[in-house]
Design an enzyme around this catalytic site. Structure first.
Site, PDB file in Angstrom:
ATOM      1  N   SER A 159       0.866  -1.180   0.000  1.00  0.00           N
ATOM      2  CA  SER A 159       0.000   0.000   0.000  1.00  0.00           C
ATOM      3  C   SER A 159       0.902   1.229   0.000  1.00  0.00           C
ATOM      4  CB  SER A 159      -0.856   0.019   1.270  1.00  0.00           C
ATOM      5  OG  SER A 159      -1.452   1.287   1.428  1.00  0.00           O
ATOM      6  N   TYR A 173      -0.534  -1.138  10.236  1.00  0.00           N
ATOM      7  CA  TYR A 173      -0.736  -1.336   8.794  1.00  0.00           C
ATOM      8  C   TYR A 173       0.458  -0.774   8.018  1.00  0.00           C
ATOM      9  CZ  TYR A 173      -3.302  -1.263   4.325  1.00  0.00           C
ATOM     10  OH  TYR A 173      -3.715  -1.460   3.018  1.00  0.00           O
TER      11      TYR A 173
END
Ligand SMILES: NC(=O)c1ccc[n+]([C@@H]2O[C@H](COP(=O)([O-])OP(=O)(O)OC[C@H]3O[C@@H](n4cnc5c(N)ncnc54)[C@H](O)[C@@H]3O)[C@@H](O)[C@H]2O)c1
Length: 276
Positions: A159, A173
């Site tokens: 990401s 994350y």
């Protein structure tokens, strides 16, 4: 800008004919089109037989149903990608059903909103296990098969949040998505001489059912408002679609990407440039 066309925009071709693609996290966390589901469909449209694996059998089965509706071949499998024994059983089943694994897309990912003070050790460990340890497990089980077969393609899904701070704390994350990139780079170096290519797709803000989940976890209950804010954040004025990631995964798996190894493809409508 949010009303982008979600009908299947991938045409049939033969780029992955004869290949078996195992997609981990092949379903969708809520009704709608996810990256995993779109990847199953896109790879099948290019001729791959698809092993769709998810934590929830119903989610994997939905992706399989979509593939079959379009005339493709797919089978659903249920396993937690962070559980070695469950994955061993699932990989054995895939090999029993299809005979080989040529493409591995490690797609499932989870997060926990918050910085160091809001992130419990339990959440940290859970996110780390699903986002990173799962790659170790899949590598241990599947790379020896690929070596025996004489090659393969591994695709990690990171990401932009693994490279930049995007405006709100999402520590576990962010850190694990950074680790995905480095893990896949290391695989690429070690296994290149055995015909295995390994690359990572780095999506920006993608319009998937996950956005709905993010809306509830950031206390911004209005999903439409969150979608509009995400659209506005991107230089192109809209989030990406799951298809815009799935088509890159298909490209990376195909021989069109035969000299691409050990690197990342950022697919973000220019988002990362705002934070450079
Ligand atoms: N949507 C975005 O904006 C975005 C942006 C950048 C990166 N990504 C990454 O793309 C990937 C897919 O995102 P999405 O938005 O399509 O996600 P999604 O949440 O809609 O789908 C993820 C799927 O993975 C499955 N899954 C979760 N944990 C699992 C486990 N332990 N074992 C097996 N399966 C499991 C879920 O059941 C679900 O079907 C994730 O890795 C995510 O981090 C998404």
């Amino acid at each position: 800008m949010s009303d982008f066309d979600f009908s299947v925009p991938v045409k049939k071709d033969e780029r992955l004919a004869g290949q078996v693609a195992l997609i981990l996290g092949a379903g969708s966390s809520a009704p709608g089109m996810s990256i995993g589901k779109a990847s199953c469909i896109a790879m099948a449209q290019s001729g791959a037989k698809v092993a769709a694996l998810d934590l929830h059998m119903s989610a994997a089965q939905e992706s399989v149903d979509e593939v079959r509706k379009l005339g493709g071949q797919a089978i659903a499998y249920e396993a937690d990608i962070s559980n070695f024994e469950a994955m061993q059983k699932a990989v054995n089943a895939v090999v029993a059903d299809f005979g080989r694994i040529d493409i591995l897309q490690i797609n499932a990912g989870v997060g926990k909103v918050g910085g160091p003070e809001e992130t419990s050790l339990e959440d940290w460990e859970r996110v780390q296990k699903i986002n990173v340890e799962s790659i170790l497990i899949a590598s241990k089980l599947i790379l020896p098969l690929m070596v025996k077969q004489g090659g393969g393609s591994v695709i990690g899904v990171s990401s932009v949040a693994g490279m930049r701070y995007l405006g709100f704390p999402h520590l576990a994350y962010n850190v694990t998505k950074a680790a995905v990139i480095q893990f896949i780079r290391m695989l690429a170096q070690q296994y290149a001489c055995q015909g295995i290519r390994a690359n990572t797709i780095v999506p920006g803000l993608i319009d998937t059912p996950r956005v709905r989940r993010l809306a509830s976890s950031t206390a911004s209950e209005d999903v439409e408002k969150l979608r509009q804010a995400r659209d506005k954040q991107v230089p192109m004025g809209r989030m990406g679609t799951p298809w815009e990631i799935a088509t890159v995964a298909t490209f990376l798996a195909s021989s069109d990407a035969s000299y691409i190894n050990g690197t990342e493809i950022v697919v973000d409508g220019g988002l990362i440039g705002k934070y450079s």
